[in-house]
Design a protein around this motif. Structure first.
Motif, PDB file in Angstrom:
ATOM      1  N   GLY A  33       0.795  -1.226   0.000  1.00  0.00           N
ATOM      2  CA  GLY A  33       0.000   0.000   0.000  1.00  0.00           C
ATOM      3  C   GLY A  33       0.823   1.269   0.000  1.00  0.00           C
ATOM      4  N   TYR A  34       2.149   1.149  -0.038  1.00  0.00           N
ATOM      5  CA  TYR A  34       3.051   2.316  -0.002  1.00  0.00           C
ATOM      6  C   TYR A  34       4.057   2.175  -1.141  1.00  0.00           C
ATOM      7  N   PRO A  35       3.632   2.454  -2.370  1.00  0.00           N
ATOM      8  CA  PRO A  35       4.438   2.118  -3.569  1.00  0.00           C
ATOM      9  C   PRO A  35       5.750   2.875  -3.709  1.00  0.00           C
ATOM     10  N   ASP A  36       5.944   3.955  -2.948  1.00  0.00           N
ATOM     11  CA  ASP A  36       7.183   4.732  -3.093  1.00  0.00           C
ATOM     12  C   ASP A  36       8.281   4.293  -2.128  1.00  0.00           C
ATOM     13  N   VAL A  37       8.002   3.356  -1.247  1.00  0.00           N
ATOM     14  CA  VAL A  37       8.990   2.901  -0.267  1.00  0.00           C
ATOM     15  C   VAL A  37       9.898   1.844  -0.898  1.00  0.00           C
ATOM     16  N   ILE A  38      11.212   2.087  -0.870  1.00  0.00           N
ATOM     17  CA  ILE A  38      12.194   1.142  -1.400  1.00  0.00           C
ATOM     18  C   ILE A  38      12.606   0.167  -0.293  1.00  0.00           C
ATOM     19  N   ILE A  39      12.715  -1.104  -0.631  1.00  0.00           N
ATOM     20  CA  ILE A  39      13.149  -2.139   0.309  1.00  0.00           C
ATOM     21  C   ILE A  39      14.601  -2.478   0.004  1.00  0.00           C
ATOM     22  N   VAL A  40      15.453  -2.435   1.026  1.00  0.00           N
ATOM     23  CA  VAL A  40      16.868  -2.762   0.866  1.00  0.00           C
ATOM     24  C   VAL A  40      17.177  -3.960   1.755  1.00  0.00           C
ATOM     25  N   GLU A  41      17.617  -5.060   1.148  1.00  0.00           N
ATOM     26  CA  GLU A  41      17.900  -6.295   1.876  1.00  0.00           C
ATOM     27  C   GLU A  41      19.397  -6.578   1.873  1.00  0.00           C
ATOM     28  N   ASP A  42      19.948  -6.799   3.057  1.00  0.00           N
ATOM     29  CA  ASP A  42      21.378  -7.099   3.213  1.00  0.00           C
ATOM     30  C   ASP A  42      21.529  -8.575   3.582  1.00  0.00           C
ATOM     31  N   ASP A  43      21.755  -9.411   2.573  1.00  0.00           N
ATOM     32  CA  ASP A  43      21.928 -10.853   2.798  1.00  0.00           C
ATOM     33  C   ASP A  43      23.418 -11.133   3.001  1.00  0.00           C
ATOM     34  N   HIS A  44      23.945 -10.681   4.144  1.00  0.00           N
ATOM     35  CA  HIS A  44      25.385 -10.714   4.401  1.00  0.00           C
ATOM     36  C   HIS A  44      25.903 -12.107   4.741  1.00  0.00           C
ATOM     37  N   ALA A  45      25.011 -13.027   5.131  1.00  0.00           N
ATOM     38  CA  ALA A  45      25.443 -14.359   5.559  1.00  0.00           C
ATOM     39  C   ALA A  45      25.221 -15.410   4.482  1.00  0.00           C
ATOM     40  N   ALA A  46      25.046 -14.986   3.243  1.00  0.00           N
ATOM     41  CA  ALA A  46      24.850 -15.951   2.160  1.00  0.00           C
ATOM     42  C   ALA A  46      26.006 -16.947   2.138  1.00  0.00           C
ATOM     43  N   GLY A  47      25.670 -18.193   2.009  1.00  0.00           N
ATOM     44  CA  GLY A  47      26.704 -19.236   1.972  1.00  0.00           C
ATOM     45  C   GLY A  47      26.816 -19.994   3.276  1.00  0.00           C
ATOM     46  N   ILE A  48      26.677 -19.294   4.406  1.00  0.00           N
ATOM     47  CA  ILE A  48      26.778 -19.987   5.696  1.00  0.00           C
ATOM     48  C   ILE A  48      25.454 -19.991   6.442  1.00  0.00           C
ATOM     49  N   ALA A  49      24.439 -19.275   5.947  1.00  0.00           N
ATOM     50  CA  ALA A  49      23.131 -19.279   6.602  1.00  0.00           C
ATOM     51  C   ALA A  49      22.460 -20.626   6.377  1.00  0.00           C
ATOM     52  N   SER A  50      21.885 -21.169   7.435  1.00  0.00           N
ATOM     53  CA  SER A  50      21.171 -22.439   7.326  1.00  0.00           C
ATOM     54  C   SER A  50      19.797 -22.257   6.697  1.00  0.00           C
ATOM     55  N   ALA A  51      19.189 -21.096   6.888  1.00  0.00           N
ATOM     56  CA  ALA A  51      17.858 -20.830   6.353  1.00  0.00           C
ATOM     57  C   ALA A  51      17.916 -20.674   4.835  1.00  0.00           C
ATOM     58  N   PRO A  52      16.838 -21.039   4.147  1.00  0.00           N
ATOM     59  CA  PRO A  52      16.798 -20.856   2.690  1.00  0.00           C
ATOM     60  C   PRO A  52      16.751 -19.379   2.316  1.00  0.00           C
ATOM     61  N   VAL A  53      17.087 -19.086   1.072  1.00  0.00           N
ATOM     62  CA  VAL A  53      17.023 -17.708   0.573  1.00  0.00           C
ATOM     63  C   VAL A  53      15.589 -17.217   0.633  1.00  0.00           C
ATOM     64  N   VAL A  54      15.396 -16.014   1.156  1.00  0.00           N
ATOM     65  CA  VAL A  54      14.070 -15.414   1.218  1.00  0.00           C
ATOM     66  C   VAL A  54      14.207 -13.927   0.917  1.00  0.00           C
ATOM     67  N   SER A  55      13.209 -13.370   0.239  1.00  0.00           N
ATOM     68  CA  SER A  55      13.300 -11.963  -0.154  1.00  0.00           C
ATOM     69  C   SER A  55      11.915 -11.386  -0.387  1.00  0.00           C
ATOM     70  N   LEU A  56      11.732 -10.131   0.010  1.00  0.00           N
ATOM     71  CA  LEU A  56      10.497  -9.430  -0.326  1.00  0.00           C
ATOM     72  C   LEU A  56      10.429  -9.146  -1.816  1.00  0.00           C
ATOM     73  N   GLY A  57      11.583  -9.241  -2.490  1.00  0.00           N
ATOM     74  CA  GLY A  57      11.610  -9.023  -3.927  1.00  0.00           C
ATOM     75  C   GLY A  57      10.818 -10.044  -4.710  1.00  0.00           C
ATOM     76  N   VAL A  58      10.557 -11.203  -4.118  1.00  0.00           N
ATOM     77  CA  VAL A  58       9.696 -12.190  -4.764  1.00  0.00           C
ATOM     78  C   VAL A  58       8.303 -11.601  -4.978  1.00  0.00           C
ATOM     79  N   HIS A  59       7.875 -10.751  -4.053  1.00  0.00           N
ATOM     80  CA  HIS A  59       6.541 -10.142  -4.111  1.00  0.00           C
ATOM     81  C   HIS A  59       6.571  -8.727  -4.676  1.00  0.00           C
ATOM     82  N   LEU A  60       7.655  -7.985  -4.415  1.00  0.00           N
ATOM     83  CA  LEU A  60       7.763  -6.585  -4.852  1.00  0.00           C
ATOM     84  C   LEU A  60       9.088  -6.369  -5.585  1.00  0.00           C
ATOM     85  N   PRO A  61       9.272  -7.027  -6.736  1.00  0.00           N
ATOM     86  CA  PRO A  61      10.583  -6.988  -7.410  1.00  0.00           C
ATOM     87  C   PRO A  61      10.993  -5.610  -7.907  1.00  0.00           C
ATOM     88  N   HIS A  62      10.053  -4.762  -8.231  1.00  0.00           N
ATOM     89  CA  HIS A  62      10.384  -3.452  -8.806  1.00  0.00           C
ATOM     90  C   HIS A  62      10.667  -2.392  -7.744  1.00  0.00           C
TER      91      HIS A  62
END
Length: 460
Positions: free
Chosen positions: A255-284
């Motif tokens: 509901g707030y189309p002008d808000v940019i989402i910034v995700e810092d996936d700094h633990a990629a490679g050693i994180a046990s959890a699967p990849v997850v991102s709000l970009g799946v839902h709000l890619p633009h």
């Protein structure tokens, strides 16, 4: 002084005044130690209200550019004083050269890949010979795009996660604007925002990430320009966002189309959890940063950044006026490591070993009745009765940890320490008991309620 500032101010709102004074400070026209006009004098000169000038002064104070010294007035800070304000500079705790330094937040060197074979292979290759080659190696871009969580307009490679955050914030955020962040969060994120003159607003977390109701409430109060979050192995809590929580947060933000989402996936490679991102839902509207220092080595200063062209294009264009591109030699090293079967096996071993170390410490702390979180990654977030007493207690045993205060956007209900559990290879029983003693030091039995309710207590 009044004439200098009034001439520079073109927008007489609080943000416009703050921007003008900030530019005068950065240009050197307002020198370190210079005494600024009083709020009333400047308001009279500009023909605005003292409240407006006071708001501008508050923004400049949060940015670390000025400070009020009582009767001495408000002065411009020097570079040394600016550094002293950085949260990052207060993360090392009390003890220098500790026998067991668990304050660093760095990975275990023995769980990083050996570069010998990679460098030997690259030694026989024809590498970059021209300044005009593509900024990102085409083969590396192809590999990264296949592994990142959603398709995006553009991809760029920069010099590590903080470089990516710095450049993204520089494009997205302007002086005085609000940015929503996790509370607690990684101190350099707050340093970057505050140095930009932004107003960071902390959001409470539970065991799945940012609390959706808190996000909705913050958006209703005043719409920010961005939300900055860490989707996996959140530093310092170790929380990894669930896919369900990502969908819930995306629904709130839709509901707030002008808000940019910034995700810092700094633990990629050693994180046990699967990849997850709000970009799946709000890619633009999502900028996703994936760095490799934690998994492949702190000196591999590279991060992939994907996102909408409205953010990545100006970021890339501005970078052409500086470094231009990240070392293609390092890009070749990264590509070789990411495609080598031996790296995949080593990362699986590292994930398993880090999980074992976290679980071992959490189990002992739980047995001692101590609250801590460490779901993923290399850090453990320890609740303590008194931060200073806990630091002193551990320092007496030659153990250094990071104080919790620099991680807090606004104060939490209880004090904490961050412990780099990933560096603990053995001696879990002894260390666990010392951490428990430190957690109890300086106060009565701790209350069970916390501001960030819902964070897991002990191993899960």
């Amino acid at each position: 002084m009044l004439q200098l500032i009034s001439t520079a101010v073109t927008d007489r709102g609080a943000r416009g005044i703050a921007v003008a004074v900030s530019q005068l400070i950065h240009s050197g026209e307002l020198a370190p130690g210079a005494r600024l006009p009083t709020v009333r004098d400047l308001a009279r000169e500009l023909g605005t209200s003292p409240t407006t000038v006071s708001e501008a002064w508050s923004s400049l104070t949060r940015a670390g550019l000025i400070a009020t010294r009582g009767r001495s007035g408000t002065i411009v800070l020097s570079g040394e004083r600016l550094r002293a304000r950085l949260r990052y500079s207060h993360m090392s705790g009390l003890l220098g050269g500790a026998a067991q330094d668990l304050s660093t937040g760095v990975p275990d060197h023995d769980l990083l890949p050996d570069l010998t074979d990679t460098l030997r292979r690259l030694g026989d290759m024809r590498l970059t010979t021209s300044y005009l080659d593509d900024p990102v190696l085409p083969a590396l871009e192809e590999h990264l795009r296949a592994s990142l969580p959603y398709p995006a307009d553009q991809l760029i490679v920069v010099d590590g996660a903080l470089d990516a955050l710095d450049r993204t914030i520089g494009v997205v955020v302007r002086f005085g604007e609000r940015v929503l962040v996790e509370n607690p969060t990684f101190p350099p994120i707050l340093d970057l925002l505050e140095q930009t003159g932004a107003d960071p607003v902390g959001l409470p977390m539970d065991s799945s990430g940012i609390v959706p109701e808190a996000l909705a409430e913050a958006l209703r109060r005043e719409v920010p320009v961005a939300v900055v979050l860490q989707p996996r192995a959140q530093n310092p809590t170790g929380v990894s966002m669930s896919a369900q929580r990502a969908a819930q947060l995306a629904e709130v933000l839709s509901g707030y189309p002008d808000v940019i989402i910034v995700e810092d996936d700094h633990a990629a490679g050693i994180a046990s959890a699967p990849v997850v991102s709000l970009g799946v839902h709000l890619p633009h509207r999502t900028v996703h940063i994936r760095s490799f220092a934690k998994s492949l080595g702190p000196d591999l200063r590279l991060a992939a950044v994907i996102g909408p062209a409205q953010v990545i294009s100006p970021l890339a264009d501005r970078r052409l006026l500086g470094p231009g591109w990240s070392s293609r030699l390092l890009q070749n090293v990264l590509l070789d490591l990411l495609t080598a079967p031996s790296t995949a096996a080593l990362l699986e071993q590292a994930r398993s070993e880090y999980a074992r170390r976290r679980a071992a410490l959490l189990q002992i702390l739980a047995q001692q009745g101590i609250t801590a979180t460490a779901d993923d990654g290399i850090n453990l977030w320890l609740e303590v009765a008194d931060q200073q007493a806990a630091l002193v207690s551990l320092a007496a045993n030659a153990i250094a940890v990071a104080p919790g205060t620099p991680f807090e956007v606004t104060p939490l209900a209880t004090a904490h320490l961050r412990v780099t559990a990933g560096l603990v290879r053995e001696g879990f029983d002894e260390l666990g008991k010392l951490l428990a003693d430190a957690a109890r030091a300086g106060g009565p039995e701790r209350a069970s309620s916390r501001l960030n309710r819902g964070l897991p207590r002990g191993p899960r």
